[in-house]
Design an enzyme around this catalytic site. Structure first.
Site, PDB file in Angstrom:
ATOM      1  N   HIS A  93       4.480 -24.220  16.192  1.00 36.20           N
ATOM      2  CA  HIS A  93       5.839 -24.757  16.223  1.00 36.20           C
ATOM      3  C   HIS A  93       5.945 -26.033  17.058  1.00 36.20           C
ATOM      4  O   HIS A  93       6.455 -27.058  16.596  1.00 36.20           O
ATOM      5  CB  HIS A  93       6.806 -23.723  16.795  1.00 36.20           C
ATOM      6  CG  HIS A  93       6.818 -22.420  16.075  1.00 36.20           C
ATOM      7  ND1 HIS A  93       6.568 -22.303  14.727  1.00 36.20           N
ATOM      8  CD2 HIS A  93       7.053 -21.159  16.504  1.00 36.20           C
ATOM      9  CE1 HIS A  93       6.658 -21.042  14.361  1.00 36.20           C
ATOM     10  NE2 HIS A  93       6.944 -20.328  15.423  1.00 36.20           N
TER      11      HIS A  93
ATOM     12  N   LYS B  45      13.759 -25.443   9.179  1.00 40.06           N
ATOM     13  CA  LYS B  45      15.080 -25.474   9.797  1.00 40.06           C
ATOM     14  C   LYS B  45      15.768 -26.809   9.496  1.00 40.06           C
ATOM     15  O   LYS B  45      15.155 -27.869   9.559  1.00 40.06           O
ATOM     16  CB  LYS B  45      14.968 -25.258  11.313  1.00 40.06           C
ATOM     17  CG  LYS B  45      14.519 -23.853  11.701  1.00 40.06           C
ATOM     18  CD  LYS B  45      14.435 -23.704  13.203  1.00 40.06           C
ATOM     19  CE  LYS B  45      13.992 -22.301  13.596  1.00 40.06           C
ATOM     20  NZ  LYS B  45      14.994 -21.273  13.237  1.00 40.06           N
TER      21      LYS B  45
ATOM     22  N   LYS C 132       9.161 -16.290  27.190  1.00 36.92           N
ATOM     23  CA  LYS C 132       9.948 -15.107  26.845  1.00 36.92           C
ATOM     24  C   LYS C 132      10.710 -14.621  28.070  1.00 36.92           C
ATOM     25  O   LYS C 132      10.336 -14.884  29.208  1.00 36.92           O
ATOM     26  CB  LYS C 132       9.035 -13.998  26.314  1.00 36.92           C
ATOM     27  CG  LYS C 132       8.463 -14.314  24.934  1.00 36.92           C
ATOM     28  CD  LYS C 132       7.752 -13.117  24.341  1.00 36.92           C
ATOM     29  CE  LYS C 132       7.333 -13.390  22.897  1.00 36.92           C
ATOM     30  NZ  LYS C 132       8.500 -13.525  22.005  1.00 36.92           N
TER      31      LYS C 132
ATOM     32  N   ASP D 115       1.008 -18.366  20.055  1.00 38.20           N
ATOM     33  CA  ASP D 115       2.142 -17.885  19.275  1.00 38.20           C
ATOM     34  C   ASP D 115       3.162 -18.982  18.987  1.00 38.20           C
ATOM     35  O   ASP D 115       3.747 -19.023  17.900  1.00 38.20           O
ATOM     36  CB  ASP D 115       2.830 -16.735  20.014  1.00 38.20           C
ATOM     37  CG  ASP D 115       3.873 -16.031  19.162  1.00 38.20           C
ATOM     38  OD1 ASP D 115       3.589 -15.762  17.980  1.00 38.20           O
ATOM     39  OD2 ASP D 115       4.972 -15.750  19.681  1.00 38.20           O
TER      40      ASP D 115
ATOM     41  N   LYS E  44       1.246 -17.815   9.733  1.00 43.92           N
ATOM     42  CA  LYS E  44       0.468 -17.954  10.956  1.00 43.92           C
ATOM     43  C   LYS E  44       0.147 -16.558  11.490  1.00 43.92           C
ATOM     44  O   LYS E  44       0.840 -15.598  11.133  1.00 43.92           O
ATOM     45  CB  LYS E  44       1.231 -18.779  11.998  1.00 43.92           C
ATOM     46  CG  LYS E  44       2.433 -18.082  12.647  1.00 43.92           C
ATOM     47  CD  LYS E  44       3.036 -18.964  13.701  1.00 43.92           C
ATOM     48  CE  LYS E  44       4.165 -18.270  14.429  1.00 43.92           C
ATOM     49  NZ  LYS E  44       3.755 -17.211  15.343  1.00 43.92           N
TER      50      LYS E  44
ATOM     51  N   GLU F  69      13.223 -18.086  24.809  1.00 45.58           N
ATOM     52  CA  GLU F  69      13.608 -16.830  24.176  1.00 45.58           C
ATOM     53  C   GLU F  69      14.091 -15.856  25.234  1.00 45.58           C
ATOM     54  O   GLU F  69      13.497 -15.763  26.316  1.00 45.58           O
ATOM     55  CB  GLU F  69      12.425 -16.210  23.427  1.00 45.58           C
ATOM     56  CG  GLU F  69      11.843 -17.070  22.323  1.00 45.58           C
ATOM     57  CD  GLU F  69      10.646 -16.412  21.668  1.00 45.58           C
ATOM     58  OE1 GLU F  69      10.820 -15.801  20.595  1.00 45.58           O
ATOM     59  OE2 GLU F  69       9.549 -16.489  22.233  1.00 45.58           O
TER      60      GLU F  69
ATOM     61  N   ARG G 189       0.827  -1.213   0.000  1.00 42.14           N
ATOM     62  CA  ARG G 189       0.000   0.000   0.000  1.00 42.14           C
ATOM     63  C   ARG G 189       0.857   1.257   0.000  1.00 42.14           C
ATOM     64  O   ARG G 189       0.380   2.345  -0.317  1.00 42.14           O
ATOM     65  CB  ARG G 189      -0.932  -0.021   1.214  1.00 42.14           C
ATOM     66  CG  ARG G 189      -1.842  -1.258   1.238  1.00 42.14           C
ATOM     67  CD  ARG G 189      -2.680  -1.304   2.499  1.00 42.14           C
ATOM     68  NE  ARG G 189      -3.692  -0.265   2.512  1.00 42.14           N
ATOM     69  CZ  ARG G 189      -4.906  -0.400   1.991  1.00 42.14           C
ATOM     70  NH1 ARG G 189      -5.248  -1.539   1.411  1.00 42.14           N
ATOM     71  NH2 ARG G 189      -5.773   0.576   2.043  1.00 42.14           N
TER      72      ARG G 189
ATOM     73  N   ASP H 225       5.212 -22.623   8.326  1.00 41.15           N
ATOM     74  CA  ASP H 225       5.733 -22.595   9.687  1.00 41.15           C
ATOM     75  C   ASP H 225       7.248 -22.676   9.540  1.00 41.15           C
ATOM     76  O   ASP H 225       7.788 -23.732   9.201  1.00 41.15           O
ATOM     77  CB  ASP H 225       5.195 -23.784  10.493  1.00 41.15           C
ATOM     78  CG  ASP H 225       5.657 -23.779  11.950  1.00 41.15           C
ATOM     79  OD1 ASP H 225       6.669 -23.111  12.241  1.00 41.15           O
ATOM     80  OD2 ASP H 225       5.025 -24.441  12.779  1.00 41.15           O
ATOM     81  N   HIS H 226       7.928 -21.566   9.780  1.00 43.75           N
ATOM     82  CA  HIS H 226       9.356 -21.528   9.453  1.00 43.75           C
ATOM     83  C   HIS H 226      10.164 -22.542  10.250  1.00 43.75           C
ATOM     84  O   HIS H 226      11.252 -22.941   9.823  1.00 43.75           O
ATOM     85  CB  HIS H 226       9.911 -20.112   9.658  1.00 43.75           C
ATOM     86  CG  HIS H 226      10.049 -19.698  11.087  1.00 43.75           C
ATOM     87  ND1 HIS H 226       9.023 -19.139  11.803  1.00 43.75           N
ATOM     88  CD2 HIS H 226      11.105 -19.776  11.932  1.00 43.75           C
ATOM     89  CE1 HIS H 226       9.433 -18.876  13.029  1.00 43.75           C
ATOM     90  NE2 HIS H 226      10.682 -19.253  13.141  1.00 43.75           N
TER      91      HIS H 226
END
Length: 531
Positions: free
Chosen positions: A271, A213, A371, A266, A179, A247, A72, A208-209
């Site tokens: 994952h 891997k 996290k 999340d 996602k 994380e 945009r 889903d990255h």
């Protein structure tokens, strides 16, 4: 994008570099156009275009490969190319080379689009038609939705109404969807229904990255290409399985998103449930995409849902307070931007899953993610059962002293997914000396030292797989629904038993989560493995 912006593709994206001649692999797709909706966003700059450039540098992209950035934000073709060059230089795995970039950039262009206007996709259609004529893309399309979840359905509806989802004879049209795939089972089903109004399931690639891997893919090889593991990969020899996604970061400016999502939606629903499926699945009869995905679905269907009344006994929620990570002070979750100052949203989840099938009955899977933990690490720990009887009388050497032989540590197989990719097998060995003293030792395999080759980024593999029409590492509709079946039951239980406001937040940043998560494991006579 002007008609002259996409220069003709008489040479491939690597054609400008004679050193790459003859380096094409069997995994080179036919010429196609990749349209990135949301091309001015962070994902495009950090992952998508640097990943495509890496593929180009390795000779994995075909002649005439075309990227159309669609956004945009107003931008010229030259401005887009300059921005992407900077992105490749700053974030790319492969160093930028002028000769390779020249060929790659020949296929880069940009258009603006506006779904509110009747002609809002006219510039995109014109750019794609131009690519078909001048670069030989022949109607082959991959649409990448790097857009907010709320834009997925309107964008699909508009592509359908413009006839841009139809596959011309001998050509393909595919769509990659990021996602979250819904917020619960009901919304996931509704999202799939709406997507199917525009695309067939075979055209939809839910990305889903984690599945891209290298170490996740190697789990399949470890399990099914090594005869020593299969006889042991079951309830008779494995005591339990642990999965940790830790994380050190907070919400990194995504407070509004995280308030709607939380750790369960999340990380766990996608994952971690995918990792559980790969670890627990039965051996596929072949490595065809649908065969592999069928076995993953069977495993997910065998996961026993957590009844709302059992939610507090089988899960632990947490939220981080301020603390210290890597020697630096960090704010608490409620102090993050766009976060409610009285938020109860979870930033940590631990849970116990039971799998009701012959292979895993009685062998629990423990999952945790959080996290602001002390270390960034994603790992899977397979803990084997202890020896039924130890013939060694005497002592076991431990860091804290000498213990009876019945305290011999169990064998562990640790699969490190990130950041130090590799595999560790922990076994017991005799300590040199006159006494029979036993201590655990590690046998390590590291990807970096074993292969002396840098692993490709996850998005590189997944983008190439989609262009090749290989959906093995993408989530199928029923996979998503089965994962949501488990997670929705947990969300229902949490809703029925809201957290105690007086005990939230309940862990300090820089620690391994709330004390309840350690007590949760201790009740079963087990403990979390420290990454």
């Amino acid at each position: 994008m002007s008609k002259t912006a996409l220069r003709t593709g008489e040479a491939s994206v690597t054609g400008a570099n004679p050193l790459l001649a003859g380096m094409r692999t069997a995994r080179t797709p036919v010429p196609c156009a990749l349209v990135i909706f949301g091309a001015s966003g962070d994902l495009t700059m950090r992952k998508l275009v640097p990943g495509l450039y890496a593929l180009a540098s390795e000779g994995s992209l075909p002649a005439g490969f075309t990227v159309v950035g669609a956004g945009r934000t107003a931008m010229t073709d030259d401005e887009f190319r300059a921005s992407m060059r900077k992105a490749v230089k700053g974030y790319g795995r492969v160093p930028l080379r002028d000769d390779i970039w020249e060929g790659f950039a020949a296929g880069l262009g940009y258009v603006t689009y506006d779904l509110e206007r009747s002609d809002g996709l006219a510039a995109l259609k014109d750019a794609l038609d131009t690519g078909d004529r001048t670069r030989g893309t022949s109607g082959n399309r991959v649409y990448y939705y790097s857009v907010p979840p709320s834009a997925v359905v309107p964008l699909s509806e508009r592509l359908r109404s413009e006839g841009m989802c139809v596959e011309p004879p001998g050509s393909f049209v595919r769509v990659i969807v990021e996602k979250p795939f819904g917020r619960n089972l009901e919304t996931a089903r509704e999202l799939s229904r709406r997507l199917h109004e525009a695309f067939r399931e075979e055209q939809i690639y839910r990305i889903d990255h984690y599945l891209g891997k290298e170490t996740v893919q190697n789990i399949l090889v470890l399990r099914f290409a090594n005869g020593i593991f299969e006889p042991l990969w079951n309830r008779q020899y494995i005591d339990h399985v642990q999965m940790t996604v830790a994380e050190t970061l907070g919400v990194e400016g995504r407070g509004a998103y995280y308030e709607e999502s939380g750790a369960l939606r999340d990380i766990v629903q996608n994952h971690m449930m995918q990792l559980a499926a790969i670890i627990g699945m039965e051996a596929p009869s072949n490595f065809q995409a649908e065969t592999v995905r069928d076995e993953k679905v069977k495993l997910l269907r065998a996961v026993r849902p957590i009844h709302p009344d059992d939610a507090l006994a089988l899960t632990v929620r947490g939220q981080f307070a301020g603390g210290w990570v890597d020697g630096e002070p960090v704010p608490g979750y409620r102090e993050e931007k766009d976060v409610d100052r009285e938020s109860l949203r979870e930033t940590f989840v631990a849970m116990k899953l039971d799998i009701d099938n012959w292979r895993w009955a009685g062998t629990p899977f423990y999952l945790r993610t959080g996290k602001r933990l002390p270390k960034r690490a994603t790992e899977i720990v397979i803990q084997f059962r202890r020896v039924p009887h130890s013939p060694f009388g005497g002592n076991v050497a431990t860091p804290s002293g000498v213990l009876p032989t019945d305290s011999i540590d169990p064998n562990l197989l640790v699969l490190r997914i990130q950041p130090d990719e590799g595999i560790t097998l922990r076994v017991s060995a005799k300590v040199p000396g006159q006494m029979m003293r036993i201590r655990g030792v590690n046998m390590d395999f590291s990807y970096g030292s074993a292969f002396l080759k840098e692993s490709p980024e996850a998005y590189e593999r997944l983008l190439l797989d989609c262009m090749l029409g290989d959906p093995t590492l993408f989530a199928r509709e029923d996979e998503v629904e089965e994962a949501w079946r488990v997670c929705t039951a947990i969300l229902d239980g949490w809703r029925a038993h809201p957290p105690d406001r007086a005990n939230c937040p309940n862990y300090e940043a820089g620690t391994w989560g709330p004390e309840e998560s350690h007590a949760f494991m201790a009740r079963d006579g087990r403990a979390w493995h420290r990454p």
